[in-house]
Write a protein that holds these residues in place. Sequence first.
Motif, PDB file in Angstrom:
ATOM      1  N   GLN A   1      -8.551  -1.973   9.146  1.00  0.00           N
ATOM      2  CA  GLN A   1      -8.346  -2.066  10.596  1.00  0.00           C
ATOM      3  C   GLN A   1      -7.880  -0.738  11.182  1.00  0.00           C
ATOM      4  OE1 GLN A   1      -6.776  -4.452   8.424  1.00  0.00           O
ATOM      5  NE2 GLN A   1      -8.619  -5.695   8.612  1.00  0.00           N
ATOM      6  N   GLY A   2      -7.981   0.318  10.410  1.00  0.00           N
ATOM      7  CA  GLY A   2      -7.568   1.622  10.902  1.00  0.00           C
ATOM      8  C   GLY A   2      -6.096   1.905  10.709  1.00  0.00           C
ATOM      9  N   GLY A   3      -5.393   1.029   9.984  1.00  0.00           N
ATOM     10  CA  GLY A   3      -3.965   1.213   9.760  1.00  0.00           C
ATOM     11  C   GLY A   3      -3.685   1.886   8.434  1.00  0.00           C
ATOM     12  N   ALA A   4      -2.592   1.499   7.822  1.00  0.00           N
ATOM     13  CA  ALA A   4      -2.165   2.150   6.592  1.00  0.00           C
ATOM     14  C   ALA A   4      -1.673   1.093   5.610  1.00  0.00           C
ATOM     15  CB  ALA A   4      -1.046   3.155   6.884  1.00  0.00           C
ATOM     16  N   LEU A   5      -1.343   1.543   4.410  1.00  0.00           N
ATOM     17  CA  LEU A   5      -0.749   0.677   3.405  1.00  0.00           C
ATOM     18  C   LEU A   5       0.715   0.411   3.746  1.00  0.00           C
ATOM     19  CD1 LEU A   5      -2.064   2.249   0.085  1.00  0.00           C
ATOM     20  CD2 LEU A   5      -2.657  -0.003   0.986  1.00  0.00           C
ATOM     21  N   VAL A   6       1.163  -0.801   3.463  1.00  0.00           N
ATOM     22  CA  VAL A   6       2.579  -1.128   3.578  1.00  0.00           C
ATOM     23  C   VAL A   6       3.065  -1.417   2.160  1.00  0.00           C
ATOM     24  CG1 VAL A   6       4.304  -2.639   4.591  1.00  0.00           C
ATOM     25  CG2 VAL A   6       2.215  -2.101   5.872  1.00  0.00           C
ATOM     26  N   HIS A   7       3.896  -0.522   1.620  1.00  0.00           N
ATOM     27  CA  HIS A   7       4.338  -0.632   0.245  1.00  0.00           C
ATOM     28  C   HIS A   7       5.588  -1.500   0.137  1.00  0.00           C
ATOM     29  CE1 HIS A   7       1.839   3.041  -0.169  1.00  0.00           C
ATOM     30  NE2 HIS A   7       1.699   2.653  -1.425  1.00  0.00           N
ATOM     31  N   ASN A   8       5.745  -2.115  -1.014  1.00  0.00           N
ATOM     32  CA  ASN A   8       6.977  -2.810  -1.349  1.00  0.00           C
ATOM     33  C   ASN A   8       8.073  -1.764  -1.537  1.00  0.00           C
ATOM     34  OD1 ASN A   8       9.065  -3.969  -3.106  1.00  0.00           O
ATOM     35  ND2 ASN A   8       7.719  -5.751  -3.205  1.00  0.00           N
ATOM     36  N   LEU A   9       9.151  -1.859  -0.778  1.00  0.00           N
ATOM     37  CA  LEU A   9      10.185  -0.822  -0.816  1.00  0.00           C
ATOM     38  C   LEU A   9      10.860  -0.719  -2.182  1.00  0.00           C
ATOM     39  CD1 LEU A   9      11.861  -1.238   2.692  1.00  0.00           C
ATOM     40  CD2 LEU A   9      10.189   0.464   1.947  1.00  0.00           C
ATOM     41  N   GLU A  10      11.049  -1.847  -2.852  1.00  0.00           N
ATOM     42  CA  GLU A  10      11.659  -1.791  -4.175  1.00  0.00           C
ATOM     43  C   GLU A  10      10.769  -1.015  -5.143  1.00  0.00           C
ATOM     44  OE1 GLU A  10      14.308  -2.673  -7.432  1.00  0.00           O
ATOM     45  OE2 GLU A  10      14.436  -2.279  -5.294  1.00  0.00           O
ATOM     46  N   PHE A  11       9.463  -1.230  -5.046  1.00  0.00           N
ATOM     47  CA  PHE A  11       8.576  -0.498  -5.947  1.00  0.00           C
ATOM     48  C   PHE A  11       8.509   0.980  -5.575  1.00  0.00           C
ATOM     49  CE2 PHE A  11       4.641   0.917  -7.892  1.00  0.00           C
ATOM     50  CZ  PHE A  11       4.764   0.377  -9.162  1.00  0.00           C
ATOM     51  N   LEU A  12       8.634   1.312  -4.290  1.00  0.00           N
ATOM     52  CA  LEU A  12       8.681   2.725  -3.903  1.00  0.00           C
ATOM     53  C   LEU A  12       9.903   3.409  -4.497  1.00  0.00           C
ATOM     54  CD1 LEU A  12       7.545   2.883  -0.161  1.00  0.00           C
ATOM     55  CD2 LEU A  12       6.321   3.662  -2.191  1.00  0.00           C
ATOM     56  N   ARG A  13      11.039   2.713  -4.539  1.00  0.00           N
ATOM     57  CA  ARG A  13      12.228   3.290  -5.169  1.00  0.00           C
ATOM     58  C   ARG A  13      11.994   3.505  -6.664  1.00  0.00           C
ATOM     59  NH1 ARG A  13      14.983  -0.078  -1.185  1.00  0.00           N
ATOM     60  NH2 ARG A  13      14.811  -1.886  -2.563  1.00  0.00           N
ATOM     61  N   PHE A  14      11.332   2.550  -7.294  1.00  0.00           N
ATOM     62  CA  PHE A  14      11.003   2.690  -8.715  1.00  0.00           C
ATOM     63  C   PHE A  14      10.069   3.885  -8.936  1.00  0.00           C
ATOM     64  CE2 PHE A  14       7.835   1.629 -12.031  1.00  0.00           C
ATOM     65  CZ  PHE A  14       8.657   1.645 -13.140  1.00  0.00           C
ATOM     66  N   ALA A  15       9.046   4.029  -8.084  1.00  0.00           N
ATOM     67  CA  ALA A  15       8.112   5.147  -8.217  1.00  0.00           C
ATOM     68  C   ALA A  15       8.817   6.484  -8.022  1.00  0.00           C
ATOM     69  CB  ALA A  15       6.974   4.988  -7.206  1.00  0.00           C
ATOM     70  N   HIS A  16       9.738   6.544  -7.070  1.00  0.00           N
ATOM     71  CA  HIS A  16      10.490   7.780  -6.847  1.00  0.00           C
ATOM     72  C   HIS A  16      11.348   8.116  -8.072  1.00  0.00           C
ATOM     73  CE1 HIS A  16      12.713  10.874  -4.700  1.00  0.00           C
ATOM     74  NE2 HIS A  16      13.836  10.309  -5.115  1.00  0.00           N
ATOM     75  N   HIS A  17      11.934   7.099  -8.695  1.00  0.00           N
ATOM     76  CA  HIS A  17      12.763   7.332  -9.882  1.00  0.00           C
ATOM     77  C   HIS A  17      11.945   7.956 -11.008  1.00  0.00           C
ATOM     78  CE1 HIS A  17      15.960   6.503 -12.827  1.00  0.00           C
ATOM     79  NE2 HIS A  17      14.995   6.132 -13.643  1.00  0.00           N
TER      80      HIS A  17
END
Length: 266
Positions: free
Chosen positions: A124-140
């Motif tokens: 729809q021309g938007g973006a991904l909405v990530h799970n915030l907990e998994f984003l913290r895991f990915a950053h770690h």
Amino acid sequence: ALSSVGLLAEIRAAGYTGSYTQLTAFVRQVRPTPPPEPVIRFETPAGRQAQVDFARFQFAWGVRYALLVVLGYSRLLWCRFSPRQDMRTLIEGLEDAFRYFGGVPHELLFDQMKAVITRDLRLQGGALVHNLEFLRFAHHWSFTPRACRPYRAQTKGKVERPVRYLRDNFVYGRTFLNDADLEQQRRQWLDDVANVRVHGTTGERPRARFDRDERLLLYPLAPRPYTSLVLANGPARPRSSPTPRPLVAVEKRPLAAYARLTGGRA
């Protein structure tokens, strides 16, 4: 191109007396079939990407979900079976995969996995909405999570083919007694079969290709496992019962005694 419905109207005006079914059968014979869209193989540089997916298997003692992680360049494979396919299983499994590889790929490609992607608005021309907990895991662990576009499953073919390979070469044709036996055979199969056979696409053994080209290009392991801010550590503790209130002994006296204490006033 003229549709069969439009063609039927025209030829009936010219005197055609046959049925629509006869017409469509004839059209299928004479209409040229467009060539299939060529599949362009997408290869990634060494250390760049791993693809991740779950697969469901039924064993005699219950359903188990295999989490698979395959490195895109070398095709080195890791997998593990679990009773669930939730966030905890994903995080603990990926940490075990990173230890098996001895490092972390720069990015991980997922299908539309709810533990990773909560909403995908790209169509729809938007973006991904990530799970915030998994984003913290990915950053770690210093990797970038990416998701396949909807209805473009061919972009994660490197992990879908190992799912079939796991099913045909490992699960089918073997006997497993329980989870412990499944785990022991899984380890042996990865080291002695899956990662040392000659891969059909690369023409090399995944372990040899990984050791030669990819191992040193992975990010280093994090110094410690990820500590979740959401997931409880260990099994839930049973609710403790309230501390009972101490009983206080009360001396019982006749009413005349209380009257004497108050000077005879009731």
